[in-house]
Write a protein that holds these residues in place. Structure first.
Motif, PDB file in Angstrom:
ATOM      1  N   TYR A 162       0.841  -1.197   0.000  1.00  0.00           N
ATOM      2  CA  TYR A 162       0.000   0.000   0.000  1.00  0.00           C
ATOM      3  C   TYR A 162       0.878   1.249   0.000  1.00  0.00           C
ATOM      4  N   PHE A 163       0.570   2.192  -0.901  1.00  0.00           N
ATOM      5  CA  PHE A 163       1.323   3.436  -1.009  1.00  0.00           C
ATOM      6  C   PHE A 163       0.355   4.607  -1.098  1.00  0.00           C
ATOM      7  N   ILE A 164       0.713   5.704  -0.425  1.00  0.00           N
ATOM      8  CA  ILE A 164      -0.075   6.933  -0.506  1.00  0.00           C
ATOM      9  C   ILE A 164       0.874   8.117  -0.682  1.00  0.00           C
ATOM     10  N   SER A 165       0.309   9.223  -1.128  1.00  0.00           N
ATOM     11  CA  SER A 165       1.090  10.448  -1.263  1.00  0.00           C
ATOM     12  C   SER A 165       1.361  11.048   0.108  1.00  0.00           C
ATOM     13  N   GLY A 166       2.539  11.629   0.256  1.00  0.00           N
ATOM     14  CA  GLY A 166       2.875  12.311   1.501  1.00  0.00           C
ATOM     15  C   GLY A 166       2.464  13.780   1.496  1.00  0.00           C
ATOM     16  N   ALA A 167       2.012  14.284   0.349  1.00  0.00           N
ATOM     17  CA  ALA A 167       1.583  15.683   0.258  1.00  0.00           C
ATOM     18  C   ALA A 167       0.202  15.835   0.898  1.00  0.00           C
ATOM     19  N   GLU A 168       0.029  16.893   1.661  1.00  0.00           N
ATOM     20  CA  GLU A 168      -1.213  17.115   2.392  1.00  0.00           C
ATOM     21  C   GLU A 168      -2.429  17.142   1.459  1.00  0.00           C
ATOM     22  N   GLY A 169      -3.414  16.292   1.789  1.00  0.00           N
ATOM     23  CA  GLY A 169      -4.671  16.252   1.050  1.00  0.00           C
ATOM     24  C   GLY A 169      -4.660  15.437  -0.234  1.00  0.00           C
ATOM     25  N   HIS A 170      -3.508  15.014  -0.702  1.00  0.00           N
ATOM     26  CA  HIS A 170      -3.447  14.296  -1.982  1.00  0.00           C
ATOM     27  C   HIS A 170      -4.044  12.886  -1.899  1.00  0.00           C
ATOM     28  N   CYS A 171      -3.788  12.171  -0.822  1.00  0.00           N
ATOM     29  CA  CYS A 171      -4.337  10.821  -0.670  1.00  0.00           C
ATOM     30  C   CYS A 171      -5.862  10.869  -0.689  1.00  0.00           C
ATOM     31  N   GLU A 172      -6.429  11.817   0.026  1.00  0.00           N
ATOM     32  CA  GLU A 172      -7.883  11.953   0.079  1.00  0.00           C
ATOM     33  C   GLU A 172      -8.476  12.224  -1.307  1.00  0.00           C
ATOM     34  N   LYS A 173      -7.672  12.773  -2.187  1.00  0.00           N
ATOM     35  CA  LYS A 173      -8.119  13.058  -3.565  1.00  0.00           C
ATOM     36  C   LYS A 173      -7.790  11.908  -4.515  1.00  0.00           C
ATOM     37  N   GLY A 174      -7.309  10.790  -3.973  1.00  0.00           N
ATOM     38  CA  GLY A 174      -7.102   9.591  -4.782  1.00  0.00           C
ATOM     39  C   GLY A 174      -5.673   9.277  -5.183  1.00  0.00           C
ATOM     40  N   GLN A 175      -4.697  10.029  -4.676  1.00  0.00           N
ATOM     41  CA  GLN A 175      -3.305   9.747  -5.039  1.00  0.00           C
ATOM     42  C   GLN A 175      -2.766   8.661  -4.121  1.00  0.00           C
ATOM     43  N   LYS A 176      -3.061   7.414  -4.514  1.00  0.00           N
ATOM     44  CA  LYS A 176      -2.624   6.258  -3.751  1.00  0.00           C
ATOM     45  C   LYS A 176      -2.608   5.051  -4.665  1.00  0.00           C
TER      46      LYS A 176
END
Length: 179
Positions: free
Chosen positions: A108-122
């Motif tokens: 499992y990988f997600i973005s470390g930039a604030e708010g990016h994971c919640e917008k689907g960057q994973k």
């Protein structure tokens, strides 16, 4: 005596097939260098890319991104689902990241930039087990659909596919010449 060349031919073809399909590959995440970003739509999700690819133990994922704006966090399934960036398993922030897939199962990988994971960057990548390698041409790619959210799958390099196909062709040619 006629069966001896056929046995040699069969052995060589088998050897080249195994050699060609068991080689570790580098997968550029998303298939291009600018893929680690917030997807423009669910169909642009990295998990869609991942679902179309085969990942084996020993393969590597390669990310290319602007390190001043983002990072890649390897996380647990729970942190993936909740987009929790506070306790990653590993942090990759150099912009040219290579992660070796050393075991079968999901990563499992997600973005470390604030708010990016919640917008689907994973991204979820499912690595097939050693015992399933021999079936890789028959069964479909494992789906990361067990977890909600968009995802994109990585593609393998054309060079590695060409090399594997070349080895198979050479094995068949040698077998034909020995008949």
């Amino acid at each position: 005596m006629a069966s001896f060349p056929m046995a040699v031919c069969s052995s060589l073809v088998f050897f080249f097939l195994v050699l060609g399909f068991s080689e570790a590959r580098d997968h550029l995440v998303g298939g291009k260098s600018d893929s680690w970003k917030v997807p423009s739509s669910e169909s642009d999700s990295l998990n869609h890319w991942a679902e179309k690819s085969r990942f084996q133990v020993g393969d590597s994922l390669v990310w290319k991104f602007d390190a001043s704006k983002d990072s890649v966090l390897q996380v647990t399934k729970r942190d993936y689902v909740t987009c929790n960036t506070s306790s990653p398993i590993e942090t990759y922030a150099d912009g040219n990241t290579k992660v070796k897939l050393e075991r079968s199962g999901p990563y499992y990988f997600i973005s470390g930039a604030e708010g990016h994971c919640e917008k689907g960057q994973k991204l979820i990548v499912v690595v097939i087990s050693e015992k399933h390698r021999r079936f890789m041409g028959v069964s479909p790619a494992p789906s990361p659909a067990e977890v909600e959210g968009p995802a994109v799958a990585p593609t393998s390099s054309a060079h590695a596919n060409f090399k594997g196909g070349f080895l198979v062709a050479m094995g068949a040619l040698v077998g034909f010449l020995l008949m």
